[in-house]
Scaffold this active site. Structure first.
Site, PDB file in Angstrom:
ATOM      1  N   ARG A   8     -10.914 -75.728  -1.308  1.00 60.66           N
ATOM      2  CA  ARG A   8      -9.591 -74.869  -1.098  1.00 60.66           C
ATOM      3  C   ARG A   8      -7.878 -75.336  -1.064  1.00 60.66           C
ATOM      4  O   ARG A   8      -7.208 -75.639  -1.176  1.00 60.66           O
ATOM      5  CB  ARG A   8      -9.895 -73.736   0.392  1.00 60.66           C
ATOM      6  N   GLU A 128     -12.126 -69.403  -5.574  1.00 62.95           N
ATOM      7  CA  GLU A 128     -12.480 -69.936  -3.776  1.00 62.95           C
ATOM      8  C   GLU A 128     -11.428 -68.507  -3.540  1.00 62.95           C
ATOM      9  O   GLU A 128     -10.364 -69.341  -2.607  1.00 62.95           O
ATOM     10  CB  GLU A 128     -11.461 -71.129  -4.122  1.00 62.95           C
ATOM     11  N   THR A 130      -9.597 -64.970  -4.108  1.00 63.12           N
ATOM     12  CA  THR A 130      -8.452 -63.625  -4.666  1.00 63.12           C
ATOM     13  C   THR A 130      -7.380 -64.121  -4.168  1.00 63.12           C
ATOM     14  O   THR A 130      -7.500 -64.133  -2.566  1.00 63.12           O
ATOM     15  CB  THR A 130      -8.945 -62.510  -4.802  1.00 63.12           C
ATOM     16  N   PHE A 148     -12.358 -57.253   7.173  1.00 70.98           N
ATOM     17  CA  PHE A 148     -13.676 -57.704   6.543  1.00 70.98           C
ATOM     18  C   PHE A 148     -14.170 -57.574   7.775  1.00 70.98           C
ATOM     19  O   PHE A 148     -13.668 -58.642   8.943  1.00 70.98           O
ATOM     20  CB  PHE A 148     -13.625 -57.648   5.453  1.00 70.98           C
TER      21      PHE A 148
HETATM   22  C1  LIG Z   1     -13.015 -69.540 -13.391  1.00 70.36           C
HETATM   23  C2  LIG Z   1     -13.849 -68.464 -12.365  1.00 70.36           C
HETATM   24  C3  LIG Z   1     -15.248 -69.958 -11.537  1.00 70.36           C
HETATM   25  C4  LIG Z   1     -15.950 -69.105 -10.671  1.00 70.36           C
HETATM   26  N1  LIG Z   1     -16.855 -70.524 -10.212  1.00 70.36           N
HETATM   27  C5  LIG Z   1     -18.211 -69.942  -9.175  1.00 70.36           C
HETATM   28  C6  LIG Z   1     -18.555 -70.748  -8.584  1.00 70.36           C
HETATM   29  O1  LIG Z   1     -18.105 -71.985  -8.695  1.00 70.36           O
HETATM   30  N2  LIG Z   1     -18.908 -70.394  -7.164  1.00 70.36           N
HETATM   31  C7  LIG Z   1     -18.993 -68.504  -6.870  1.00 70.36           C
HETATM   32  O2  LIG Z   1     -19.945 -68.490  -5.771  1.00 70.36           O
HETATM   33  N3  LIG Z   1     -18.283 -68.051  -7.410  1.00 70.36           N
HETATM   34  C8  LIG Z   1     -17.394 -68.028  -8.832  1.00 70.36           C
HETATM   35  N4  LIG Z   1     -16.658 -67.666  -9.206  1.00 70.36           N
HETATM   36  C9  LIG Z   1     -16.733 -66.592  -8.879  1.00 70.36           C
HETATM   37  C10 LIG Z   1     -15.746 -66.679  -7.451  1.00 70.36           C
HETATM   38  O3  LIG Z   1     -15.535 -66.279  -6.605  1.00 70.36           O
HETATM   39  C11 LIG Z   1     -15.629 -64.203  -7.932  1.00 70.36           C
HETATM   40  O4  LIG Z   1     -14.631 -63.506  -9.618  1.00 70.36           O
HETATM   41  C12 LIG Z   1     -14.370 -64.241  -6.888  1.00 70.36           C
HETATM   42  O5  LIG Z   1     -14.671 -64.905  -5.454  1.00 70.36           O
HETATM   43  C13 LIG Z   1     -14.081 -62.351  -7.256  1.00 70.36           C
HETATM   44  O6  LIG Z   1     -15.390 -61.354  -7.109  1.00 70.36           O
HETATM   45  P1  LIG Z   1     -15.163 -60.540  -8.470  1.00 70.36           P
HETATM   46  O7  LIG Z   1     -15.078 -61.101  -9.388  1.00 70.36           O
HETATM   47  O8  LIG Z   1     -16.969 -60.025  -8.074  1.00 70.36           O
HETATM   48  O9  LIG Z   1     -14.211 -59.261  -7.928  1.00 70.36           O
HETATM   49  P2  LIG Z   1     -14.156 -58.232  -7.518  1.00 70.36           P
HETATM   50  O10 LIG Z   1     -14.842 -58.607  -5.787  1.00 70.36           O
HETATM   51  O11 LIG Z   1     -14.548 -57.166  -7.416  1.00 70.36           O
HETATM   52  O12 LIG Z   1     -12.627 -57.978  -7.020  1.00 70.36           O
HETATM   53  C14 LIG Z   1     -12.012 -57.789  -8.160  1.00 70.36           C
HETATM   54  C15 LIG Z   1     -10.805 -57.278  -7.176  1.00 70.36           C
HETATM   55  O13 LIG Z   1     -10.677 -56.299  -5.555  1.00 70.36           O
HETATM   56  C16 LIG Z   1     -10.408 -57.394  -5.032  1.00 70.36           C
HETATM   57  N5  LIG Z   1     -10.079 -56.675  -3.931  1.00 70.36           N
HETATM   58  C17 LIG Z   1     -11.532 -56.822  -3.156  1.00 70.36           C
HETATM   59  N6  LIG Z   1     -11.481 -56.297  -2.370  1.00 70.36           N
HETATM   60  C18 LIG Z   1     -10.475 -56.197  -1.888  1.00 70.36           C
HETATM   61  C19 LIG Z   1     -10.057 -55.577  -0.638  1.00 70.36           C
HETATM   62  N7  LIG Z   1     -11.053 -55.204   0.655  1.00 70.36           N
HETATM   63  N8  LIG Z   1      -8.648 -55.189  -0.203  1.00 70.36           N
HETATM   64  C20 LIG Z   1      -7.645 -55.251  -1.845  1.00 70.36           C
HETATM   65  N9  LIG Z   1      -8.367 -56.508  -2.669  1.00 70.36           N
HETATM   66  C21 LIG Z   1      -9.586 -56.419  -3.159  1.00 70.36           C
HETATM   67  C22 LIG Z   1      -9.796 -58.471  -5.183  1.00 70.36           C
HETATM   68  O14 LIG Z   1      -9.435 -59.453  -4.887  1.00 70.36           O
HETATM   69  C23 LIG Z   1     -10.174 -58.760  -6.315  1.00 70.36           C
HETATM   70  O15 LIG Z   1      -8.756 -58.623  -7.329  1.00 70.36           O
HETATM   71  C24 LIG Z   1     -16.062 -68.355 -10.341  1.00 70.36           C
HETATM   72  C25 LIG Z   1     -14.861 -67.309 -10.802  1.00 70.36           C
HETATM   73  C26 LIG Z   1     -13.730 -67.880 -11.424  1.00 70.36           C
HETATM   74  C27 LIG Z   1     -13.114 -66.680 -12.346  1.00 70.36           C
END
Ligand SMILES: Cc1cc2nc3c(=O)[nH]c(=O)nc-3n(C[C@H](O)[C@H](O)[C@H](O)COP(=O)(O)OP(=O)(O)OC[C@H]3O[C@@H](n4cnc5c(N)ncnc54)[C@H](O)[C@@H]3O)c2cc1C
Length: 149
Positions: A8, A128, A130, A148
């Site tokens: 980060r 890293e 959202t 959380f």
């Molecule tokens: C290019 C890329 C590379 C990545 N590389 C890695 C990696 O190397 N290792 C790894 O482990 N992961 C990796 N990831 C995964 C990434 O960490 C997750 O996509 C991210 O943490 C979001 O999780 P999710 O996609 O399940 O979205 P979700 O958890 O389903 O979230 C969807 C939306 O809801 C929002 N949201 C969730 N909870 C809340 C809340 N309580 N209040 C308000 N809004 C909320 C989120 O901000 C998001 O906008 C990668 C993702 C991408 C796109």
């Protein structure tokens, strides 16, 4: 510092590099692209956009420098990294968007770096942590109330 925090912290700097590239492309185009007999960079609306982009770029770099100083002192907290990660992705996306506007139609082509940076920044805004999750981290630090655990 755990590896995820290091990643980060790296994003705090790296995303500002993307912003710099977009700003450079916008300044360069504004000086050379002539519309209605003069460079678009000579118009007040374009100069206002460039000035606002530059202010956000400078603020982001200064924040990165400040966080780097805290890191060297061993005083950098996870919530401060969240401030940096949130700002260093959110603002460069806005800078890239304004650069895209200034480049006009060329801004959406691969001939300019802007859309590549914007797509990359959109990805970085999700991994890293959202924007929303970093807002929750900062909100917890401010209120001592956690959404959380
Ligand atoms: C290019 C890329 C590379 C990545 N590389 C890695 C990696 O190397 N290792 C790894 O482990 N992961 C990796 N990831 C995964 C990434 O960490 C997750 O996509 C991210 O943490 C979001 O999780 P999710 O996609 O399940 O979205 P979700 O958890 O389903 O979230 C969807 C939306 O809801 C929002 N949201 C969730 N909870 C809340 C809340 N309580 N209040 C308000 N809004 C909320 C989120 O901000 C998001 O906008 C990668 C993702 C991408 C796109």
């Amino acid at each position: 510092m755990p590896p995820s925090y290091e990643a980060r912290f790296g994003i705090v700097w790296g995303a500002m590099g993307a912003a710099r590239s977009c700003l450079d492309a916008a300044i360069s185009r504004s000086r050379t692209r002539e519309v209605f007999g003069k460079p678009i960079g000579a118009t007040q609306l374009i100069q206002a956009k460039l000035a606002d982009m530059f202010v956000e770029y400078e603020k982001g770099v200064l924040l990165a420098l400040h966080l780097g100083s805290l890191k060297e002192l061993g005083a950098l907290t996870p919530a401060q990294i969240s401030v940096g990660k949130l700002n260093s992705v959110r603002e460069p996306i806005q800078i890239a968007r304004e650069a895209r506007v200034i480049l006009g139609g060329d801004g959406v082509t691969s001939g300019s770096p802007v859309m590549r940076h914007m797509a990359n920044l959109e990805s970085v805004s999700t991994y890293e942590g959202t924007n929303e999750i970093h807002q929750l981290v900062v909100g917890r630090a401010l209120t001592d109330l956690a959404e959380f655990s």
